[in-house]
Design an enzyme around this catalytic site. Structure first.
Site, PDB file in Angstrom:
ATOM      1  N   LYS A 126       1.243   3.420   3.069  1.00  0.00           N
ATOM      2  CA  LYS A 126      -0.153   3.856   3.032  1.00  0.00           C
ATOM      3  C   LYS A 126      -0.955   2.961   3.971  1.00  0.00           C
ATOM      4  CE  LYS A 126      -2.421   7.104   0.736  1.00  0.00           C
ATOM      5  NZ  LYS A 126      -1.925   8.461   0.452  1.00  0.00           N
ATOM      6  N   ASP A 166      -5.680  11.378   4.638  1.00  0.00           N
ATOM      7  CA  ASP A 166      -6.050  11.121   3.238  1.00  0.00           C
ATOM      8  C   ASP A 166      -7.567  11.244   3.182  1.00  0.00           C
ATOM      9  OD1 ASP A 166      -4.753  10.045   0.589  1.00  0.00           O
ATOM     10  OD2 ASP A 166      -6.538   8.795   0.833  1.00  0.00           O
TER      11      ASP A 166
END
Length: 443
Positions: A126, A166
């Site tokens: 991430k 995201d």
């Protein structure tokens, strides 16, 4: 024998003041440690859990860029490469002012298990920045993305680390990031997913998380010999995940009565329709204006959606948005199923309440895996130079969500017959990653 309290203390000491990361680790190991002690005691010697809770690599870097007034702005960028035991790191980039290392480590840790559950060969990672795209011009966002990628490019690659979008990172941002990567590296590879369909992207990628969420919920009801026809659904959020979850829920015969954003909750007692959703999409953040056109609706400023009677609740906004009091309110109002469309939107207290009431609770690492599943399918399409039809991608997405549900059943079914989907997802994802780590030695 592993001890839960000792392990959590160990992680907390190594990661002080990282509350989100500690919450994510605790949620997982509460299920995994009893399972390991009973089935895989040798994993204690191999320190599998300790290695899983430690990122393989964390990159932090400065992002300097010029705004439209030619003023220098400085942000911080990150990439957390958590685990690559089953494939290259895979996970989104988040651009939001609250981004910090704790949040990205929690997201990367969750991503490891989520990606493993898809059965695709992808590890977990991430990244992101504390940059806020809201209120910025297209040129400012382009300059920021180019500066961000000028550092990030050296740490990613189609066989190393494949970021996606995201919160705050959509097709526009992915385009700017990809363009800069291509310019620096002088090649066109599938180094990012979420690309435009005209230049290497996959069909139904924007819809994938919301659609996948409803495919998982449909599996839950199919397991108890029911369907979604006539079920009432409360949804939080008003972005891609919430919008497409609502769209698919309506298509499956459910009645969706709420959407929300940071300013409050939009409630429609008659239920949203495809026509109403199309209108909401034109309102942007001003979803309160919906009430001016549709008199069956009301806007509840500063309130959450969980006050209304429903059969199914789908938290699709952000982490820790649904607390213990919200959970109790949902149960009082007859809710039987909660499925997470966001990453860790339910607090630990809320999850305890759901399990005590025997509500079907589907955690994000299982229920919202549709997004990364289609990202993985985009990687496959890029690697063979093809673009599949929407129908083919959708069919594969549905099959992946059905297989995730089967994994949760395998590891989460309790003697009482209740399905603990959180336990099933945690153990199912862990077993795959741990076996790969064991096979690859101490690395």
């Amino acid at each position: 024998m592993l001890n839960l309290k000792n392990f959590i203390n160990y992680v907390e000491k190594r990661n002080p003041n990282e509350s989100e990361f500690l919450q994510a680790v605790t949620e997982v190991v509460e299920d995994i440690i009893p399972f390991l002690n009973e089935n895989y005691p040798e994993y204690e010697t191999l320190k599998i859990l300790e290695r899983l809770a430690e990122p393989e690599r964390v990159v932090s870097f400065r992002v300097a860029w010029l705004d439209d007034s030619n003023t220098v702005q400085v942000n911080r960028g990150y990439r957390v490469q958590m685990n690559s035991a089953i494939g290259p790191y895979k996970g989104g980039l988040r651009f939001a002012p609250d981004v910090n290392l704790s949040i990205l480590k929690f997201l990367a840790f969750e991503q490891v298990f989520k990606n493993a559950l898809t059965s695709l060969p992808i590890g977990g990672g991430k990244g992101g920045s504390d940059f806020d795209p809201k209120g910025k011009s297209d040129n400012e966002i382009m300059r920021f993305c180019q500066s961000f990628m000028t550092e990030l490019y050296r740490h990613i690659g189609a066989e190393t680390d494949v970021p996606a979008g995201d919160i705050g990172v959509g097709t526009r941002e992915i385009g700017f990031l990809f363009g800069q990567y291509k310019r620096i590296q002088n090649n066109f590879t599938g180094v990012l997913t979420g690309k435009g369909v005209n230049w290497g992207g996959s069909y139904i990628r924007p819809e994938a998380t919301g659609y996948g969420l409803l495919y998982f919920v449909a599996c839950i009801y199919d397991y108890i010999d029911q369907n979604l026809e006539g079920k009432t659904v409360c949804i939080s959020g008003a972005g891609n995940v919430a919008f497409y979850a609502a769209e698919k829920a309506i298509a499956l015969g459910a009645k969706v009565i709420t959407l929300s954003n940071s300013s409050g909750t939009l409630y429609d007692e008659d239920g949203f329709t495809h026509e109403k959703l199309t209108y909401i999409a034109t309102l942007g953040r001003n979803i309160d204006k919906f009430t001016e056109k549709y008199k069956s609706s009301s806007f509840h400023a500063g309130e959450k959606p969980w006050q209304f009677k429903c059969d199914i609740a789908l938290p699709c906004a952000t982490q820790n948005e649904l607390n213990g009091d919200d959970a109790k309110k949902l149960i009082e109002n007859g809710c039987k199923c909660v499925a997470e469309g966001a990453n860790m939107p339910s607090t630990a207290e809320a999850i305890t309440v759901f399990h005590a009431a025997k509500v079907f609770f589907a955690p994000g690492k299982a229920a919202n895996a549709g997004g990364v599943a289609v990202s993985g399918l985009e990687m496959s399409q890029n690697s063979i130079g093809q673009q599949w039809t929407s129908a083919k991608v959708d069919t594969r997405l549905k099959a992946i969500m059905e297989n995730i549900h089967k994994t949760c059943l395998r590891y989460g079914k309790e003697e009482s017959g209740y399905i603990n989907y959180l336990k099933g997802a945690n153990i199912g994802g862990f077993v795959k990653v741990a076996e790969a780590m064991k096979s690859q030695g101490i690395v």
